[in-house]
Motif scaffolding. Structure first.
Motif, mmCIF file in Angstrom:
data_model
loop_
_atom_site.group_PDB
_atom_site.id
_atom_site.type_symbol
_atom_site.label_atom_id
_atom_site.label_comp_id
_atom_site.label_asym_id
_atom_site.label_seq_id
_atom_site.Cartn_x
_atom_site.Cartn_y
_atom_site.Cartn_z
ATOM 1 N N ARG A 38 15.524 7.896 8.345
ATOM 2 C CA ARG A 38 15.961 7.472 9.549
ATOM 3 C C ARG A 38 17.691 6.248 9.682
ATOM 4 O O ARG A 38 18.552 7.204 10.352
ATOM 5 C CB ARG A 38 15.280 7.000 10.189
ATOM 6 C CG ARG A 38 13.788 7.774 11.037
ATOM 7 C CD ARG A 38 13.243 6.845 11.932
ATOM 8 N NE ARG A 38 14.113 7.277 13.239
ATOM 9 C CZ ARG A 38 14.026 8.830 13.848
ATOM 10 N NH1 ARG A 38 13.182 9.520 13.753
ATOM 11 N NH2 ARG A 38 14.378 8.906 14.727
ATOM 12 N N SER A 42 0.737 -1.145 0.210
ATOM 13 C CA SER A 42 0.264 -0.075 0.082
ATOM 14 C C SER A 42 0.793 0.943 -0.001
ATOM 15 O O SER A 42 1.749 1.072 0.310
ATOM 16 C CB SER A 42 -0.976 0.054 1.273
ATOM 17 O OG SER A 42 -0.362 0.368 2.609
ATOM 18 N N SER A 64 0.778 3.418 2.157
ATOM 19 C CA SER A 64 1.671 4.112 3.314
ATOM 20 C C SER A 64 2.579 3.224 3.480
ATOM 21 O O SER A 64 3.752 3.535 4.518
ATOM 22 C CB SER A 64 0.400 3.752 4.093
ATOM 23 O OG SER A 64 -0.207 2.054 4.826
ATOM 24 N N GLY A 65 2.458 1.519 3.261
ATOM 25 C CA GLY A 65 3.617 0.905 3.417
ATOM 26 C C GLY A 65 5.006 1.781 2.840
ATOM 27 O O GLY A 65 5.834 1.755 3.494
ATOM 28 N N ASP A 66 4.758 2.012 2.213
ATOM 29 C CA ASP A 66 5.677 3.031 0.647
ATOM 30 C C ASP A 66 6.263 3.710 1.394
ATOM 31 O O ASP A 66 7.471 4.425 1.414
ATOM 32 C CB ASP A 66 5.451 3.502 -0.695
ATOM 33 C CG ASP A 66 5.020 2.326 -1.474
ATOM 34 O OD1 ASP A 66 6.068 1.057 -0.989
ATOM 35 O OD2 ASP A 66 4.620 2.769 -2.226
ATOM 36 N N GLY A 67 4.945 4.964 2.121
ATOM 37 C CA GLY A 67 6.031 5.699 2.951
ATOM 38 C C GLY A 67 6.747 5.688 4.394
ATOM 39 O O GLY A 67 7.423 6.038 4.899
ATOM 40 N N TYR A 68 6.813 3.856 4.772
ATOM 41 C CA TYR A 68 6.727 3.594 6.439
ATOM 42 C C TYR A 68 8.266 3.374 6.079
ATOM 43 O O TYR A 68 9.397 3.950 6.782
ATOM 44 C CB TYR A 68 6.509 2.591 6.409
ATOM 45 C CG TYR A 68 6.810 1.506 7.618
ATOM 46 C CD1 TYR A 68 7.139 1.850 8.614
ATOM 47 C CD2 TYR A 68 7.783 0.785 6.800
ATOM 48 C CE1 TYR A 68 8.196 1.143 9.318
ATOM 49 C CE2 TYR A 68 9.104 -0.224 7.781
ATOM 50 C CZ TYR A 68 9.150 0.059 9.125
ATOM 51 O OH TYR A 68 9.489 -0.844 10.013
ATOM 52 N N TRP A 69 8.400 2.732 4.272
ATOM 53 C CA TRP A 69 9.790 2.136 3.824
ATOM 54 C C TRP A 69 10.539 4.210 3.935
ATOM 55 O O TRP A 69 12.069 3.889 3.759
ATOM 56 C CB TRP A 69 9.955 1.240 2.498
ATOM 57 C CG TRP A 69 9.257 0.005 3.002
ATOM 58 C CD1 TRP A 69 8.452 -0.866 2.956
ATOM 59 C CD2 TRP A 69 9.789 -1.099 4.240
ATOM 60 N NE1 TRP A 69 7.352 -1.632 3.510
ATOM 61 C CE2 TRP A 69 9.200 -1.849 4.303
ATOM 62 C CE3 TRP A 69 11.375 -1.055 4.572
ATOM 63 C CZ2 TRP A 69 9.843 -3.254 5.181
ATOM 64 C CZ3 TRP A 69 11.580 -2.262 5.206
ATOM 65 C CH2 TRP A 69 11.192 -2.988 5.384
ATOM 66 N N ARG A 70 10.286 5.046 3.056
ATOM 67 C CA ARG A 70 10.670 6.366 2.566
ATOM 68 C C ARG A 70 11.389 7.122 4.373
ATOM 69 O O ARG A 70 12.400 6.961 4.620
ATOM 70 C CB ARG A 70 9.927 7.031 2.229
ATOM 71 C CG ARG A 70 10.715 8.256 1.375
ATOM 72 C CD ARG A 70 9.805 8.868 0.327
ATOM 73 N NE ARG A 70 9.001 8.031 -0.189
ATOM 74 C CZ ARG A 70 7.619 8.333 -0.084
ATOM 75 N NH1 ARG A 70 6.973 8.897 0.304
ATOM 76 N NH2 ARG A 70 7.060 7.393 -1.055
ATOM 77 N N ARG A 71 10.829 6.422 5.238
ATOM 78 C CA ARG A 71 10.633 7.191 6.689
ATOM 79 C C ARG A 71 12.204 6.378 6.813
ATOM 80 O O ARG A 71 13.084 6.503 7.672
ATOM 81 C CB ARG A 71 9.760 7.435 7.399
ATOM 82 C CG ARG A 71 8.433 8.356 7.229
ATOM 83 C CD ARG A 71 8.110 8.850 7.756
ATOM 84 N NE ARG A 71 6.904 7.501 8.415
ATOM 85 C CZ ARG A 71 5.894 7.326 7.952
ATOM 86 N NH1 ARG A 71 5.371 7.461 7.029
ATOM 87 N NH2 ARG A 71 5.187 5.756 7.976
ATOM 88 N N LEU A 72 11.601 5.185 7.125
ATOM 89 C CA LEU A 72 13.012 4.142 7.476
ATOM 90 C C LEU A 72 14.434 4.218 7.286
ATOM 91 O O LEU A 72 15.534 4.328 7.908
ATOM 92 C CB LEU A 72 12.161 2.244 7.508
ATOM 93 C CG LEU A 72 13.091 1.807 8.465
ATOM 94 C CD1 LEU A 72 13.293 1.362 9.565
ATOM 95 C CD2 LEU A 72 12.868 -0.275 7.530
#
Length: 125
Positions: A15, A2, A4-12
């Motif tokens: 960081r 999804s 939102s999953g793409d956003g999670y990986w981008r943020r990870l």
């Protein structure tokens, strides 16, 4: 996966690959906005502003001239110099301390300055 999953990986990845000072600056900026403070980079000369950040440096002027205490506040976007006239020391104003300051912003030698700002010491968190 999804959006939102793409956003999670981008943020990870951000960081994991960003340097610590950049992450700290982002954190400071987010905390300042959360309490309703303006970002220092958005402050214009002559405006009444409230800024919040961490004190990087605190110095008093030499003993033989008029008493002033200067501190550099960094909010994650830009620095603001806080100047208290007639003071050589203020309890709690020390490097590393987080404070919220309010006053009318000025520009001196190309740097943003608050003279005799109202201030609140913030809890370390």
């Amino acid at each position: 996966m999804s959006v939102s999953g793409d956003g999670y990986w981008r943020r990870l990845m951000r960081r994991l690959t960003s340097d610590v000072t950049e992450l700290d600056a982002d954190d400071l900026s987010r905390k300042a906005e959360a309490v309703g403070a303006m970002r220092a980079c958005d402050c214009k000369s002559g405006e009444e502003v409230t800024v919040m950040g961490r004190l990087r440096t605190v110095e008093m002027c030499p003993r033989d001239s008029a008493a002033t205490l200067e501190a550099e506040l960094f909010d994650g976007t830009e620095g603001v110099t806080l100047v208290w006239m007639g003071r050589r020391r203020i309890a709690g104003i020390e490097p590393g301390r987080t404070i919220k300051a309010r006053g009318r912003i000025a520009v001196r030698d190309g740097r943003k300055v608050l003279y005799n700002p109202y201030y609140e010491l913030q809890n370390a968190s």
